[in-house]
Design an enzyme around this catalytic site. Structure first.
Site, PDB file in Angstrom:
ATOM      1  N   VAL A   1       4.427 -65.627  73.560  1.00 20.10           N
ATOM      2  CA  VAL A   1       3.555 -64.698  72.834  1.00 20.10           C
ATOM      3  C   VAL A   1       3.157 -65.293  71.486  1.00 20.10           C
ATOM      4  O   VAL A   1       2.019 -65.137  71.039  1.00 20.10           O
ATOM      5  CB  VAL A   1       4.242 -63.331  72.659  1.00 20.10           C
ATOM      6  N   GLY A   2       4.085 -66.001  70.842  1.00 17.10           N
ATOM      7  CA  GLY A   2       3.756 -66.634  69.564  1.00 17.10           C
ATOM      8  C   GLY A   2       2.595 -67.604  69.676  1.00 17.10           C
ATOM      9  O   GLY A   2       1.745 -67.692  68.785  1.00 17.10           O
TER      10      GLY A   2
ATOM     11  N   CYS B   1      17.879 -63.873  67.539  1.00 16.84           N
ATOM     12  CA  CYS B   1      17.123 -65.126  67.595  1.00 16.84           C
ATOM     13  C   CYS B   1      17.991 -66.324  67.234  1.00 16.84           C
ATOM     14  O   CYS B   1      17.878 -67.394  67.824  1.00 16.84           O
ATOM     15  CB  CYS B   1      15.932 -65.051  66.647  1.00 16.84           C
TER      16      CYS B   1
ATOM     17  N   LYS C   1       2.943 -53.410  63.707  1.00 12.60           N
ATOM     18  CA  LYS C   1       3.015 -53.079  65.130  1.00 12.60           C
ATOM     19  C   LYS C   1       4.449 -53.336  65.589  1.00 12.60           C
ATOM     20  O   LYS C   1       4.846 -54.462  65.851  1.00 12.60           O
ATOM     21  CB  LYS C   1       2.043 -53.936  65.934  1.00 12.60           C
TER      22      LYS C   1
ATOM     23  N   GLU D   1       8.306 -66.862  63.933  1.00 13.77           N
ATOM     24  CA  GLU D   1       9.730 -67.073  64.198  1.00 13.77           C
ATOM     25  C   GLU D   1       9.926 -66.814  65.677  1.00 13.77           C
ATOM     26  O   GLU D   1       9.813 -65.678  66.139  1.00 13.77           O
ATOM     27  CB  GLU D   1      10.569 -66.140  63.329  1.00 13.77           C
TER      28      GLU D   1
ATOM     29  N   GLY E   1       9.139 -63.202  67.770  1.00 16.29           N
ATOM     30  CA  GLY E   1       9.204 -62.901  69.195  1.00 16.29           C
ATOM     31  C   GLY E   1       9.311 -64.168  70.010  1.00 16.29           C
ATOM     32  O   GLY E   1       9.805 -65.202  69.544  1.00 16.29           O
ATOM     33  N   SER E   2       8.818 -64.122  71.235  1.00 11.27           N
ATOM     34  CA  SER E   2       8.952 -65.239  72.161  1.00 11.27           C
ATOM     35  C   SER E   2       7.959 -66.356  71.852  1.00 11.27           C
ATOM     36  O   SER E   2       6.909 -66.133  71.234  1.00 11.27           O
ATOM     37  CB  SER E   2       8.730 -64.754  73.593  1.00 11.27           C
TER      38      SER E   2
END
Length: 478
Positions: free
Chosen positions: A228-229, A280, A171, A246, A224-225
């Site tokens: 959301v993680g 990141c 995705k 990560e 991602g953030s």
């Protein structure tokens, strides 16, 4: 305008709804993608499981590796197409986009060569037993990649997953899905069996959430953030499956008076401005020994003033940030610095003939930022470098460790003892001494501690995360 479709079970499949693709260099719609959701994710997971039960699951490691090497060659063949796609989708300067295409190819090359080299062990045990360990694929795995480095991140996660024999449901970020779809096309051309690699485009809260929660997924890799993680990990926990996360960083560059300051200045500026600071592991805090603070920040300021921002096609030092929301977010931090009376030491400039509706942010150097200020604590994810003054090594270590993140760190010193002490003392997944990033090395394990996540990607270590160890004990008599 025809929408780009999902790639599910070897077939291009649309959705009723679509999403716009905005070119951040000029802020205009340039394409549309299918807006997938739970139904498309379910179809992709089933296609992945069919592949595991069929041709893909029967392939040996050597055959998987050969397919991946062929895919690497096809990526190199289409490198300019992919780079142009990445530049238009993300806003990257073409030089950076071309590098991303080559790095993506290198991921498939590296893991293609490693596919048949993941060995188990034999374990000395009681007489009459032979005991061994083997690594097996998890099954169908979900990969959710962010918008900042779509080509690189797809290669980083998908390549080791395939090398270990998993089927993948990918995705990509809704802002930057085009290169992932082209990679799916190349995988089919390389001969990957239907269902081994599936790509579903759509919103994170729809397609991404459905993927993380699907009971047919056996491992999730997410970049991602932190916010959301945390949701991804909670969803995966309900199905008791492993997760590689990560989640970004607030990485320090610690500079001492005995360092090669010219080399340090050049690298430090690049480490925060590459990809418009949307990295990141960007070195977003520079922690400077007091005795050189004024002279070193003056050098950094000169370098910042020389920077130029423009469209991806103009290929200047920086491109735009990815979308209007990100532009507003980054500019909001710069405005906060001004409201709080922090010193703006330097800003870069917009280049000539920059499109007026693009999402451009001037690279900004901010001085004497208190270590506990929001700009020194929060991930800005833009071309903003905060400078922090410290008295000595002990204070430098405390400041370096003084955030919730722990992804990467840089140490600049000619004192080997100090370099070793700080390398062990700084809480991060990677430490670079007198360099930063080591050229991005595909071969180097990457991942964080603390709020930056867990698990490792890149390097040989990533393969173990995409496999499950099985112990086999055979009793055969003395």
């Amino acid at each position: 305008m025809n929408a780009h479709q999902h790639f599910i079970g070897g077939t291009w499949t649309g959705s009723e709804a679509t999403l716009p693709v905005i070119n951040p260099s000029h802020g205009q719609e340039m394409a549309r993608i299918a807006r997938g959701g739970a139904a498309e994710i379910d179809a992709a997971v089933k296609a992945g499981q069919a592949a595991m039960d069929g041709e893909w699951g029967r392939l040996d490691a050597v055959s998987r590796g050969r397919l991946m090497l062929k895919l690497a060659d096809l990526i190199r063949r289409d490198a300019e197409i992919l780079a142009r796609m990445e530049s238009e989708d993300v806003g990257k300067p073409m030089t950076l986009a071309r590098n991303d295409a080559q790095v993506c190819a290198r991921y498939f090359e590296y893991y293609g060569g490693a596919a048949d080299k993941v060995h188990g062990d034999t374990i000395p045990f009681q007489n009459g037993f032979t005991v061994m360990t083997v690594y097996e694929p998890h099954g169908v795995v979900g990969v959710i990649v962010p918008w900042n480095y779509p080509l690189q991140m797809t290669g980083r996660s998908v390549a080791p997953a395939l090398a270990m024999g998993n089927a993948v449901v990918l995705k990509p970020a809704e802002d930057t899905s085009l290169s992932a779809l082209h990679l799916a096309k190349l995988a089919a051309e390389a001969g990957f069996p239907a269902g081994s690699l599936n790509v579903v485009t759509g919103l994170g809260e729809e397609a991404g959430a459905a993927l993380a929660a699907h009971k047919g997924i056996h491992h999730i890799s997410f970049t991602g953030s932190r916010e959301v993680g945390t949701l991804i990990q909670a969803a995966a926990a309900k199905n008791t499956i492993p997760v590689t996360l990560e989640l970004g960083g607030k990485s320090p560059q610690v500079v001492f008076a005995d360092a090669d300051l010219s080399d340090a200045g050049s690298v430090i500026v690049k480490a925060i401005t590459q990809n418009a600071g949307q990295t990141c592991s960007a070195g977003s805090r520079v922690v400077i020994e007091d005795k050189i603070y004024d002279s070193f920040t003056a050098d950094l300021a000169r370098r910042f003033k020389d920077l130029r921002v423009g469209s991806g096609e103009q290929d200047l030092d920086l491109g735009p940030v990815v979308n209007a929301k990100q532009c507003e977010r980054v500019q909001g931090y710069i405005d906060l610095a001004r409201r709080d009376g922090l010193t703006i030491l330097a800003e870069g400039e917009l280049g000539t003939n920059v499109p007026g509706d693009g999402y451009y942010v001037r690279p900004t150097l901010i001085g004497d930022v208190p270590p506990d200020h929001r700009l020194a604590q929060e991930e800005i994810f833009g071309p903003v470098l905060v400078a922090i003054r410290v008295r000595d090594e002990a204070e430098a270590l405390a400041v370096a460790n003084g955030t919730e993140y722990g992804l990467a760190a840089g140490i600049w010193t000619s004192d080997l003892g100090r370099a070793l002490r700080l390398s062990r003392g700084i809480k991060s997944g990677q430490v670079f001494v007198n360099n930063y990033g080591a050229g991005g090395g595909v071969e180097l394990p990457f991942g964080g501690v603390k709020g930056s996540g867990h698990g490792r990607e890149k390097g040989f270590e990533a393969l173990y995360g995409f496999g499950a160890m099985k112990m086999i004990a055979i009793k055969h008599g003395a």
